[in-house]
Structure formats: C-alpha cells, structure tokens
Motif scaffolding. Structure first.
Motif, short mmCIF file in Angstrom:
data_model
loop_
_atom_site.label_atom_id
_atom_site.label_comp_id
_atom_site.label_asym_id
_atom_site.label_seq_id
_atom_site.Cartn_x
_atom_site.Cartn_y
_atom_site.Cartn_z
N ILE A 262 0.85 -1.19 0.00
CA ILE A 262 0.00 0.00 0.00
C ILE A 262 0.89 1.24 0.00
CG2 ILE A 262 -1.65 1.35 1.35
CD1 ILE A 262 -2.98 -1.01 0.15
N SER A 263 0.68 2.11 -0.94
CA SER A 263 1.44 3.36 -1.05
C SER A 263 0.59 4.52 -0.54
CB SER A 263 1.82 3.61 -2.51
OG SER A 263 0.65 3.95 -3.26
N PRO A 264 1.18 5.70 -0.34
CA PRO A 264 0.37 6.87 0.01
C PRO A 264 -0.76 7.11 -0.98
CG PRO A 264 2.68 7.35 0.39
CD PRO A 264 2.64 6.00 -0.27
N ALA A 265 -0.50 6.91 -2.26
CA ALA A 265 -1.54 7.14 -3.28
C ALA A 265 -2.69 6.15 -3.12
CB ALA A 265 -0.93 7.02 -4.67
N HIS A 266 -2.40 4.89 -2.76
CA HIS A 266 -3.46 3.92 -2.49
C HIS A 266 -4.43 4.46 -1.44
CE1 HIS A 266 -0.79 0.77 -4.26
NE2 HIS A 266 -1.91 0.07 -4.41
N HIS A 267 -3.84 4.97 -0.35
CA HIS A 267 -4.67 5.39 0.77
C HIS A 267 -5.43 6.67 0.45
CE1 HIS A 267 -5.92 4.67 4.86
NE2 HIS A 267 -5.78 5.96 5.12
N GLN A 268 -4.87 7.51 -0.39
CA GLN A 268 -5.60 8.71 -0.82
C GLN A 268 -6.81 8.32 -1.66
OE1 GLN A 268 -2.48 11.05 -2.62
NE2 GLN A 268 -1.38 11.16 -0.68
N VAL A 269 -6.67 7.29 -2.49
CA VAL A 269 -7.82 6.77 -3.23
C VAL A 269 -8.85 6.22 -2.25
CG1 VAL A 269 -8.59 5.00 -4.87
CG2 VAL A 269 -6.47 6.26 -5.30
N HIS A 270 -8.37 5.57 -1.19
CA HIS A 270 -9.27 5.04 -0.16
C HIS A 270 -10.11 6.16 0.47
CE1 HIS A 270 -10.66 2.58 3.19
NE2 HIS A 270 -10.25 3.52 4.01
N HIS A 271 -9.55 7.34 0.57
CA HIS A 271 -10.26 8.48 1.17
C HIS A 271 -11.08 9.26 0.14
CE1 HIS A 271 -9.07 9.01 5.45
NE2 HIS A 271 -8.08 8.19 5.10
N SER A 272 -11.10 8.79 -1.08
CA SER A 272 -11.89 9.46 -2.11
C SER A 272 -13.38 9.41 -1.78
CB SER A 272 -11.64 8.79 -3.47
OG SER A 272 -12.56 9.25 -4.44
N SER A 273 -14.09 10.48 -2.14
CA SER A 273 -15.54 10.54 -1.88
C SER A 273 -16.35 9.94 -3.02
CB SER A 273 -15.96 12.00 -1.66
OG SER A 273 -15.66 12.79 -2.80
N ARG A 274 -15.69 9.51 -4.10
CA ARG A 274 -16.41 8.92 -5.23
C ARG A 274 -16.93 7.53 -4.86
NH1 ARG A 274 -12.58 9.57 -10.42
NH2 ARG A 274 -14.45 8.73 -11.45
N ILE A 275 -18.14 7.23 -5.26
CA ILE A 275 -18.81 5.99 -4.86
C ILE A 275 -17.97 4.76 -5.21
CG2 ILE A 275 -20.81 4.52 -5.26
CD1 ILE A 275 -22.50 7.00 -5.61
N LYS A 276 -17.36 4.76 -6.38
CA LYS A 276 -16.62 3.57 -6.81
C LYS A 276 -15.34 3.33 -6.00
CE LYS A 276 -14.09 5.76 -10.67
NZ LYS A 276 -13.86 5.67 -12.12
N HIS A 277 -14.96 4.31 -5.18
CA HIS A 277 -13.77 4.15 -4.34
C HIS A 277 -14.12 3.82 -2.89
CE1 HIS A 277 -11.63 7.00 -7.38
NE2 HIS A 277 -11.58 5.74 -7.77
#
Length: 351
Positions: A262-277
């Motif tokens: 898991i990279s920092p970018a992975h976790h930022q995607v995890h915090h995305s507000s988009r439904i598919k994330h």
C-alpha cells in the motif's frame, strides 16, 4: 514523563485512582512531545523522511506537468495554508489530544480487549494442551516469525477495516476518519475514541487468535508478550513515507509493487468521496489482501488530480469541532438502532 510530575501525582492522587490518572497524564504528555521524543509517525525524524519523499514527488510532477520549480514553491507544495491553517486541521489536533486523555481513562478496558490479551490467552490454551514445534529455531526462524507476524497483523487490520466500511454501525464510528476534505499527518489519529469497542474488537479477535497461534508455533509458551524483529519491520513501514498517506502529496510504488504494498496514493484513493472508491484499498501495509478479495484500486495517474476527499463530493465535513466529532457518530448509531428495532428502513450511507 518528568519525574517531578510523577512525584506530584504520587503525592496527591489516591492509590486506587493513581494508575488510571498516571496513564492518562502520561498519554497526554507523550502526545504533546511526540514530535521530539515518542516512537511515533509524527516524530520529527519521520516527518523529515516524508518531506524527502515529498521533494521527489514535487520535482517529478513539476517536470512532468511543465511547472516551474523553486525552494519556495516546494515548501508551499509541502505545507499549503489551505490545509494546515484549515478548521479541519484544528479538529484533527483536538481529536489527537482528546483521544490521549480518553484513551488513558479507558486504558483498563482497552488492555482487556486488546489483541495482546487475546493472543496471550490463545497462546496459553495451546501451550497447556499441545507441544510447540519450535519453528523459531534455525538461522531464519526469527525472520520468518517477524514476516508472518506482520502479515497476520495486517490481515486482521484489513478484515476490521473492511467491516468498518460494510456495516452501518461500524461505519458511523469510522466515518469520522473519512470526513475531512483536506488531510495532514494528524488525520491518521482522527479516530473516534470508542473505535476499539467497534471495529477494534474485530481486529483484536482476528489478530489476537492469529498471533497467539503464531507465538505457539514459533516460541511455545510466552510469558512476556514481546515480539522480536517486529519493531524493525514496522520501522520500515513508517520509514516508507507513511506520513504522506494522509496528505495531498501523490506517491505510488509503480505498477508491480502497487499490487503488493500500500502506497500513500493507495490510501488517498481510499479516502476518495467517489462511490466507486468507497471501501477500497483497505490494507495498511500489504495490498495483497485487497488484490485477493477484489477491493484493490490501483493509483493510476489519471486519478492524481481528480480525487476529492470527504464523505461525499459536495457536502462539507460534518465534524466541525470536538463535540460533533465525538457525539455525532453516537447519535447516528442511536438512530440506526432505533430504526432497526422500529423496523423503519435505514437511510443509505457511504460504505
């Protein structure tokens, strides 16, 4: 904690209250001095290492996007005012310090429900009835133990984290961590103080059982719960830009390693507000669990400038102060329980 403060507490606090109050004051002291003394991800040395990773990201993407580079530009990129002077950052700080106090006051319950307690119990039961094969013997025994330990810990984290996104009651507690529209290293600690009673129990149960079995297989009966080799592995995790996970600074490990770690970018995607994330990239160290169970979203370049953090893309953060951060989730849980028993349909919530 300073000896003078310890002596003062010893002199004025009743014996029955001393241990809890000592733990509370010590927690708060360690929280305040964490950047200088504590073995914490916000220690100044780890923050400096993260800043070096951020410098790489700044130089790489400035060149890629044909933007000018400068020392002043880097520091503006590293610590933007709209992030670090925001009300969200202030709420993060309040929760960080508030949780130190609450955690100290609830320390006996937290210890009782911890994965260490579960592991010790499982290890005791196995040791009393079976003979350990002693896998720790040999030149690679401790290394193998440390590796499997970290994988067991991370798998328990993945299971609990996934559950926190799937079940409404658990989500209401976890939603506090996902509500900020901007993130900084203290957002890591933006966790409800009662989380250990919700998803934390799942993590303690799964992790404690796995680690208890692991301890038995490798070391037999363990009187003192001390894991050799573990700290080094977690040091590497902390070293690898973990502070950038809760930030605006994009950094991934490349296509191949992004399937493993898991990279920092992975976790930022995890915090995305988009439904598919929603509910994606739930691992902490390893991405293999997400890959195996279909919750992995690779941090591709087309996502870099399109992420919007928070619970929903357009709604503001509902946790504007410590009161709403602590009481808001509990009120929502009460509504869910009341609606469930009154057989009223639940309102859809982000998962």
């Amino acid at each position: 904690m300073p000896e003078a403060l310890i002596g003062f507490l010893d002199g004025v606090v009743p014996a029955w209250l001393y241990e809890i109050l000592f733990t509370t004051v010590n927690n708060l002291y360690n929280g305040i001095t964490a950047p200088l003394f504590a073995k914490s991800r916000i220690n100044i040395s780890f923050l400096f290492i993260s800043a070096l990773f951020a410098l790489f990201s700044y130089v790489y993407y400035s060149k890629r996007d044909n933007k000018e580079r400068s020392i002043r530009g880097f520091f503006s990129f590293l610590t933007p005012k709209d992030v670090y002077l925001s009300n969200s950052a202030l709420v993060d700080l309040k929760i960080y310090l508030g949780n130190k106090i609450v955690s100290g006051l609830l320390s006996p319950i937290k210890v009782l429900l911890s994965s260490s307690t579960v592991a010790a119990l499982v290890n005791y039961l196995l040791s009393e009835n079976l003979t350990s094969p002693g896998f720790s013997e040999g030149p690679y025994g401790l290394f193998l133990f440390a590796l499997i330990y970290v994988m067991a810990y991370d798998f328990a984290y993945y299971v609990a984290h996934t559950a926190a996104h799937k079940y409404p009651v658990l989500w209401e507690i976890h939603a506090l961590h996902h509500s900020p529209k901007v993130m900084n290293p203290l957002t890591l600690f933006r966790v409800h103080p009662l989380n250990f009673l919700f998803a934390g129990i799942i993590k303690s149960a799964v992790g404690g059982v796995l680690i208890g079995i692991l301890l038995f297989l490798f070391m037999g009966s363990v009187d003192i719960f001390k894991i050799f080799g573990m700290n080094f592995v977690f040091f590497i995790f902390t070293f690898a830009a973990s502070n950038l996970r809760h930030s605006h600074i994009w950094l991934s490990w490349g296509h191949v390693l992004n399937h493993i770690f898991i990279s920092p970018a992975h976790h930022q995607v995890h915090h995305s507000s988009r439904i598919k994330h929603w509910g994606k990239n739930n691992g902490q160290i390893f991405a293999i669990w997400d890959w195996m169970f279909g919750t992995l979203v690779l941090p591709t370049e087309d996502l870099r400038d399109k992420l919007v953090f928070g619970l929903t893309p357009n709604d503001p953060d509902p946790h504007v102060d410590l009161k709403t951060a602590y009481l808001g989730p509990l009120k929502n849980i009460w509504k869910i329980v009341r609606e469930r028993f009154s057989k009223q349909p639940l309102v859809d919530r982000p998962a």
